[in-house]
Scaffold this motif. Structure first.
Motif, PDB file in Angstrom:
ATOM      1  N   SER A 288       0.846  -1.183   0.000  1.00 26.26           N
ATOM      2  CA  SER A 288       0.000   0.000   0.000  1.00 26.26           C
ATOM      3  C   SER A 288       0.889   1.243   0.000  1.00 26.26           C
ATOM      4  CB  SER A 288      -0.897   0.010   1.238  1.00 26.26           C
ATOM      5  OG  SER A 288      -1.580   1.247   1.363  1.00 26.26           O
ATOM      6  N   MET A 289       0.582   2.210  -0.871  1.00 24.88           N
ATOM      7  CA  MET A 289       1.349   3.446  -0.964  1.00 24.88           C
ATOM      8  C   MET A 289       0.420   4.647  -0.819  1.00 24.88           C
ATOM      9  SD  MET A 289       3.918   2.716  -4.161  1.00 24.88           S
ATOM     10  CE  MET A 289       5.236   1.506  -4.043  1.00 24.88           C
ATOM     11  N   LYS A 290       0.894   5.637  -0.100  1.00 24.50           N
ATOM     12  CA  LYS A 290       0.141   6.882   0.044  1.00 24.50           C
ATOM     13  C   LYS A 290       1.009   8.027  -0.447  1.00 24.50           C
ATOM     14  CE  LYS A 290      -2.344   9.797   3.350  1.00 24.50           C
ATOM     15  NZ  LYS A 290      -2.693  10.008   4.786  1.00 24.50           N
ATOM     16  N   MET A 291       0.504   8.749  -1.454  1.00 24.69           N
ATOM     17  CA  MET A 291       1.252   9.864  -2.020  1.00 24.69           C
ATOM     18  C   MET A 291       1.061  11.126  -1.187  1.00 24.69           C
ATOM     19  SD  MET A 291       1.064   9.600  -6.158  1.00 24.69           S
ATOM     20  CE  MET A 291       2.365  10.837  -6.222  1.00 24.69           C
ATOM     21  N   LYS A 292       2.045  11.984  -1.244  1.00 25.45           N
ATOM     22  CA  LYS A 292       1.923  13.291  -0.620  1.00 25.45           C
ATOM     23  C   LYS A 292       0.859  14.108  -1.347  1.00 25.45           C
ATOM     24  CE  LYS A 292       6.733  13.479   0.931  1.00 25.45           C
ATOM     25  NZ  LYS A 292       8.026  14.189   0.834  1.00 25.45           N
TER      26      LYS A 292
ATOM     27  N   ARG B  22      -4.176   7.154  -2.093  1.00 18.16           N
ATOM     28  CA  ARG B  22      -3.791   5.781  -1.774  1.00 18.16           C
ATOM     29  C   ARG B  22      -3.864   4.906  -3.022  1.00 18.16           C
ATOM     30  NH1 ARG B  22      -1.385   3.809   2.683  1.00 18.16           N
ATOM     31  NH2 ARG B  22      -2.778   5.163   3.923  1.00 18.16           N
ATOM     32  N   TYR B  23      -2.844   4.115  -3.269  1.00 16.76           N
ATOM     33  CA  TYR B  23      -2.901   3.114  -4.317  1.00 16.76           C
ATOM     34  C   TYR B  23      -2.066   1.916  -3.903  1.00 16.76           C
ATOM     35  CZ  TYR B  23       1.574   4.994  -6.087  1.00 16.76           C
ATOM     36  OH  TYR B  23       2.867   5.425  -6.214  1.00 16.76           O
ATOM     37  N   PHE B  24      -2.042   0.879  -4.747  1.00 17.58           N
ATOM     38  CA  PHE B  24      -1.440  -0.394  -4.375  1.00 17.58           C
ATOM     39  C   PHE B  24      -0.493  -0.846  -5.485  1.00 17.58           C
ATOM     40  CE2 PHE B  24      -5.537   0.144  -2.456  1.00 17.58           C
ATOM     41  CZ  PHE B  24      -5.271  -0.087  -1.113  1.00 17.58           C
ATOM     42  N   TYR B  25       0.655  -1.336  -5.068  1.00 17.87           N
ATOM     43  CA  TYR B  25       1.724  -1.694  -6.000  1.00 17.87           C
ATOM     44  C   TYR B  25       2.058  -3.158  -5.823  1.00 17.87           C
ATOM     45  CZ  TYR B  25       5.663  -0.338  -8.996  1.00 17.87           C
ATOM     46  OH  TYR B  25       6.529  -0.187 -10.048  1.00 17.87           O
TER      47      TYR B  25
ATOM     48  N   ARG C 269       0.761  -1.150 -10.825  1.00 16.96           N
ATOM     49  CA  ARG C 269       0.049  -0.392  -9.800  1.00 16.96           C
ATOM     50  C   ARG C 269      -1.435  -0.354 -10.114  1.00 16.96           C
ATOM     51  NH1 ARG C 269      -3.044   3.849 -10.415  1.00 16.96           N
ATOM     52  NH2 ARG C 269      -2.104   5.081  -8.774  1.00 16.96           N
ATOM     53  N   VAL C 270      -2.239  -0.414  -9.039  1.00 13.49           N
ATOM     54  CA  VAL C 270      -3.694  -0.389  -9.167  1.00 13.49           C
ATOM     55  C   VAL C 270      -4.256   0.557  -8.110  1.00 13.49           C
ATOM     56  CG1 VAL C 270      -3.914  -2.695 -10.152  1.00 13.49           C
ATOM     57  CG2 VAL C 270      -3.876  -2.424  -7.669  1.00 13.49           C
ATOM     58  N   ASP C 271      -5.515   0.940  -8.317  1.00  5.88           N
ATOM     59  CA  ASP C 271      -6.139   1.898  -7.410  1.00  5.88           C
ATOM     60  C   ASP C 271      -6.893   1.240  -6.260  1.00  5.88           C
ATOM     61  OD1 ASP C 271      -5.245   4.109  -8.915  1.00  5.88           O
ATOM     62  OD2 ASP C 271      -6.934   3.902 -10.297  1.00  5.88           O
ATOM     63  N   THR C 272      -7.217  -0.049  -6.400  1.00  5.22           N
ATOM     64  CA  THR C 272      -7.967  -0.750  -5.360  1.00  5.22           C
ATOM     65  C   THR C 272      -7.236  -2.020  -4.947  1.00  5.22           C
ATOM     66  OG1 THR C 272      -9.280  -1.931  -7.031  1.00  5.22           O
ATOM     67  CG2 THR C 272     -10.181   0.139  -6.173  1.00  5.22           C
ATOM     68  N   TYR C 273      -7.442  -2.432  -3.722  1.00  7.60           N
ATOM     69  CA  TYR C 273      -6.772  -3.610  -3.191  1.00  7.60           C
ATOM     70  C   TYR C 273      -7.536  -4.862  -3.579  1.00  7.60           C
ATOM     71  CZ  TYR C 273      -4.512  -6.804   0.095  1.00  7.60           C
ATOM     72  OH  TYR C 273      -3.811  -7.842   0.648  1.00  7.60           O
ATOM     73  N   GLN C 274      -7.098  -5.493  -4.670  1.00  9.93           N
ATOM     74  CA  GLN C 274      -7.666  -6.749  -5.152  1.00  9.93           C
ATOM     75  C   GLN C 274      -6.493  -7.684  -5.451  1.00  9.93           C
ATOM     76  OE1 GLN C 274     -10.051  -5.197  -8.475  1.00  9.93           O
ATOM     77  NE2 GLN C 274     -11.891  -5.519  -7.232  1.00  9.93           N
ATOM     78  N   PRO C 275      -5.922  -8.303  -4.408  1.00  5.99           N
ATOM     79  CA  PRO C 275      -4.682  -9.072  -4.597  1.00  5.99           C
ATOM     80  C   PRO C 275      -4.798 -10.235  -5.552  1.00  5.99           C
ATOM     81  CG  PRO C 275      -5.606  -9.410  -2.399  1.00  5.99           C
ATOM     82  CD  PRO C 275      -6.356  -8.279  -3.007  1.00  5.99           C
ATOM     83  N   ASP C 276      -5.935 -10.923  -5.577  1.00  3.21           N
ATOM     84  CA  ASP C 276      -6.077 -12.064  -6.479  1.00  3.21           C
ATOM     85  C   ASP C 276      -6.033 -11.608  -7.940  1.00  3.21           C
ATOM     86  OD1 ASP C 276      -6.219 -13.845  -4.398  1.00  3.21           O
ATOM     87  OD2 ASP C 276      -8.410 -13.936  -4.359  1.00  3.21           O
ATOM     88  N   ASN C 277      -6.701 -10.511  -8.243  1.00  2.89           N
ATOM     89  CA  ASN C 277      -6.675  -9.987  -9.609  1.00  2.89           C
ATOM     90  C   ASN C 277      -5.273  -9.530  -9.989  1.00  2.89           C
ATOM     91  OD1 ASN C 277      -9.410 -10.457  -9.862  1.00  2.89           O
ATOM     92  ND2 ASN C 277     -10.010  -8.336  -9.463  1.00  2.89           N
ATOM     93  N   LEU C 278      -4.587  -8.900  -9.061  1.00  2.00           N
ATOM     94  CA  LEU C 278      -3.241  -8.414  -9.324  1.00  2.00           C
ATOM     95  C   LEU C 278      -2.282  -9.582  -9.543  1.00  2.00           C
ATOM     96  CD1 LEU C 278      -1.408  -5.987  -9.603  1.00  2.00           C
ATOM     97  CD2 LEU C 278      -1.238  -5.879  -7.110  1.00  2.00           C
ATOM     98  N   LYS C 279      -2.420 -10.621  -8.752  1.00  2.20           N
ATOM     99  CA  LYS C 279      -1.590 -11.818  -8.910  1.00  2.20           C
ATOM    100  C   LYS C 279      -1.837 -12.469 -10.269  1.00  2.20           C
ATOM    101  CE  LYS C 279      -2.680 -15.260  -6.288  1.00  2.20           C
ATOM    102  NZ  LYS C 279      -2.824 -16.077  -5.058  1.00  2.20           N
ATOM    103  N   THR C 280      -3.098 -12.566 -10.677  1.00  2.00           N
ATOM    104  CA  THR C 280      -3.428 -13.150 -11.972  1.00  2.00           C
ATOM    105  C   THR C 280      -2.853 -12.313 -13.109  1.00  2.00           C
ATOM    106  OG1 THR C 280      -5.477 -14.135 -11.103  1.00  2.00           O
ATOM    107  CG2 THR C 280      -5.328 -13.811 -13.489  1.00  2.00           C
TER     108      THR C 280
END
Length: 218
Positions: A140-144, A156-159, A176-187
């Motif tokens: 999880s990353m949070k930009m200034k 907030r976004y996810f890498y 990088r994605v905007d929502t936390y969907q780990p299964d989709n990101l792994k696929t």
């Protein structure tokens, strides 16, 4: 814009060479220097056509990818025992190398990105990509707020990372994605891995071109 900032920051931290657009793309294939890998640019991971910038030095290289919808991907390849991010004994197991390289990214690379307020690892697991095992992680990353483009309020976004070894190289696939969907990101990252050929096709300089990556890194 946030995708571009992410890619630029990682590029400047990992490699000394200037980013350039490769001219060796042919028939939907990208060939990395030194036969590190070949990548199908028609991969289902991408939406539409892609634009590329690359960097390399004697110890590795990087490819930044943006698709038509401006989604950001990145592929790093690092020589084990030579690149600072892959300073691991060559006799270590594949899993140990992947874990150490991922740890180096989380500890030494991400915290140095100037536009980030915080990073937080959320997930780390060893997975089967369909072409061998790899270490998968989501951060999880949070930009200034000062770094956000005008009109953008979500900081907030996810890498995602997918780290694996082949031969004397370790590869780090990223998205990088905007929502936390780990299964989709792994696929998605596993699909990108399946569309890579390692070792790749020998990279050739096109007649009349001046591709510095061929001589410097190939």
């Amino acid at each position: 814009m946030r995708r571009q900032l992410t890619g630029i920051a990682l590029s400047t931290l990992l490699l000394a060479g200037c980013a350039s657009a490769p001219d060796n793309v042919d028939s939907g294939l990208y060939h990395a220097p030194a036969r590190a890998y070949s990548l199908s640019l028609d991969s289902a991971a991408f939406r539409g056509k892609v634009s590329l910038t690359e960097q390399c030095d004697a110890n590795g290289g990087s490819l930044n990818i943006w698709d038509t919808t401006n989604r950001f991907f990145r592929i790093d390849y690092l020589k084990i025992g030579q690149h600072p991010m892959a300073d691991v004994p060559t006799f270590a197991s594949e899993r140990t190398i992947a874990e150490q390289v991922l740890s180096n990214y989380l500890r030494d690379v991400l915290p140095e990105m100037p536009n980030l307020d915080e990073t937080q690892p959320l997930l780390q697991e060893f997975v089967d990509t369909g072409r061998g095992n790899a270490m998968f992680s989501v951060v999880s990353m949070k930009m200034k707020r000062s770094a956000l483009p005008e009109g953008v309020t979500n900081a907030r976004y996810f890498y995602g990372f997918l780290v694996f070894t082949r031969g004397d190289m370790v590869y780090v696939l990223q998205h990088r994605v905007d929502t936390y969907q780990p299964d989709n990101l792994k696929t998605l990252l596993s699909g990108l891995r399946q569309d890579m050929l390692i070792p790749g096709v020998l990279r050739q300089q096109k007649p009349g071109s001046d591709d510095p990556a061929v001589g410097r890194c190939g």
